[in-house]
Every structure is written in C-alpha cells, then in structure tokens.
Design an enzyme around this catalytic site. Structure first.
Site, short mmCIF file in Angstrom:
data_model
loop_
_atom_site.label_atom_id
_atom_site.label_comp_id
_atom_site.label_asym_id
_atom_site.label_seq_id
_atom_site.Cartn_x
_atom_site.Cartn_y
_atom_site.Cartn_z
N SER A 98 0.83 -1.20 0.00
CA SER A 98 0.00 0.00 0.00
C SER A 98 0.87 1.26 0.00
O SER A 98 1.66 1.46 -0.91
CB SER A 98 -0.96 -0.04 1.20
OG SER A 98 -1.97 0.92 1.06
N ASP A 213 -9.93 -5.19 -4.30
CA ASP A 213 -9.40 -4.12 -3.45
C ASP A 213 -10.32 -2.89 -3.51
O ASP A 213 -10.52 -2.31 -4.57
CB ASP A 213 -7.99 -3.75 -3.92
CG ASP A 213 -7.21 -2.94 -2.90
OD1 ASP A 213 -7.83 -2.20 -2.12
OD2 ASP A 213 -5.97 -3.04 -2.88
N HIS A 241 -7.61 -5.65 -0.03
CA HIS A 241 -6.38 -4.87 0.15
C HIS A 241 -5.37 -5.61 1.03
O HIS A 241 -4.30 -5.08 1.29
CB HIS A 241 -6.73 -3.51 0.78
CG HIS A 241 -5.66 -2.48 0.65
ND1 HIS A 241 -5.12 -2.09 -0.56
CD2 HIS A 241 -5.01 -1.74 1.60
CE1 HIS A 241 -4.20 -1.17 -0.35
NE2 HIS A 241 -4.11 -0.94 0.95
#
Length: 260
Positions: A98, A213, A241
C-alpha cells in the site's frame, strides 16, 4: 531480534530483524496506518525457509519514534536508505504494501535502487493514493474520531471473512500510530504523485494486487505494470487490500519463487 536505528537527531526507527544469518534478505515496508506486525504471516514462514526478514516501522507508526514532521515521500525514503546503510544491506528484495509500496517506489527512484536487486509491490498506493474526497473524509475522521476511522478502514480492508479477534488485533495495530502522523500520511496520499518515479525503476518487479481491493483499485496495478519496465502483474482473485493475509500461502510461495 528488534532494535532501533537512528535516522536523524531525535528520531529512531524500530527494526525487526529475523534470521540475521539468512542466505537472502527481504525488507518489508508496511502500509498505513499499520506497522511491521502486519507481516506476521510472512515472518512465520519465510525465516524458516532460510530468508532473513527485516520489518521497518516508519516514523510515526508502530514502535518507532513519532516526530511531528517528516511525513513526505522523500523523507520516508531517506529513512529507509539510512536503515539500509546502517545495516549494510545489499542485494535485498524490497517489499512494500500500500503506502509502503509508494515509499518503496520513491526509494528506488531517489536512490537508484541502492542495495535492492528485486522489488515487490503489494496493493501499492501508486501512482496515486487517495482521491481528494476519500482523503478529506479520512482526514476529518482522524482529527475527530480516529478509532472510528480505523474501524472503517478495517471493515473495507479485506475481501475474505475475518474473525472478531483478528479485526481487534488489526484495529489495535492502527491505534499504535500517532494521530498527527496518521493525518499527515492522508495528506501525503492526497497530494503527492509518483508518475515520474516509475520510469526510474530498473530492477525486476513483481506487482501483486487483490482484484476486490476497495482501498486502491486494481486498475492502478495495471497502470504500474504498464509503466514499470521488467515488471509482471499477478492478480489475486480472492483478496481485497490484504492479500498478504487473505491469500498468504499463495503470496509466500510466489515471493520465494520470485526471489529464487
């Protein structure tokens, strides 16, 4: 073992260093607003396979010091560079999840990939992060009811079912960060872009992204794949995610195959 590395006067980063005698080294950069502990299910497996695994808590998060300033891609990349230098790391695989993926991208472009032979981007928040609308909502909630914001992030993070105790653990990880650093990274994800960095990544790059996601759309992984030379994209069909947990066996095996 765990220890602290000084990255500037008064600022020390916490480093978890597992199996220091391992034959190949993997450096993990966590996502927002978490810590190195998010990679527990990699640390359970990879050191036993002979890998040295290093988890770094960014400034403001996890067990690291939490200064008021320094929450931009350049400074965060500089922090990683200092750790790499102090530990005399070379020929490592750099794994970023991320926002950690964004920091890894800036590190590669800012320091010509110093010490890194392979790059893994996991649900990377790149080349852009949050939309202004999402960022402004997160920012408002962080400054007024941070636990509620972290709970909302937890609720949208995973595609697969998570148990109550797991959700509580994840939630507490987010609370370990400082409020000001949590807010500063939201502004970073809203305002800074990484398009110019992508052409400077020259090492073999593995891009993995959950197709479900809801935090960073899968289309961004496709864009990274188009822009980064010598990259491959592997979709994760049953993840949101958090593919490092949701499809951890697949991810761990793919990582070992990629590293070789």
């Amino acid at each position: 073992m765990g220890y602290f590395v000084n990255v500037e006067p008064g600022v020390n980063l916490y480093v978890e260093d597992l199996n220091p005698g391992g034959s190949k080294t993997i450096v993990f950069i966590h996502g927002w607003p978490l810590s190195h502990k998010q990679f527990e299910y990699q640390f359970d497996f990879l050191p036993a396979q002979g890998y040295r695994c290093i988890g770094i808590d960014w400034r403001g998060f996890g067990n690291s010091d939490k200064p008021i300033n320094g929450y931009n891609y350049d400074r965060l990349a500089d922090d990683i560079r200092t750790v790499v230098g102090v530990l005399q790391l070379n020929n490592v695989t750099l794994v970023g999840h991320s926002t950690g993926g964004s920091i890894a991208i800036r590190y590669m472009s800012r320091f010509n990939g110093y010490g890194v032979s392979k790059l893994v981007l996991v649900d990377a928040a790149a080349p852009v992060g949050f939309t202004p609308e999402t960022a402004n909502k997160f920012l408002h909630d962080t400054l007024n009811d941070r636990p509620k914001m972290i709970q909302e992030v937890t609720d949208t993070f995973f595609f697969q079912y998570i148990t109550g105790p797991f959700a509580d653990w994840f939630f507490q990880m987010g609370l370990q960060a400082a409020g000001w650093s949590t807010a500063a990274i939201i502004v970073l994800l809203r305002d800074e872009k990484l398009y110019a960095d992508l052409q400077k990544i020259l090492v073999p790059t593995l891009i993995v992204h959950g197709i479900h996601d809801k935090v960073i759309p899968f289309a961004q992984a496709q864009e990274l794949n188009q822009q980064i030379k010598n990259s491959q994209l592997v979709p994760f069909q049953y993840s949101g995610h958090g593919l490092f947990w949701e499809e951890r066996d697949k991810f761990n095996q793919l990582l070992t195959q990629f590293i070789g």
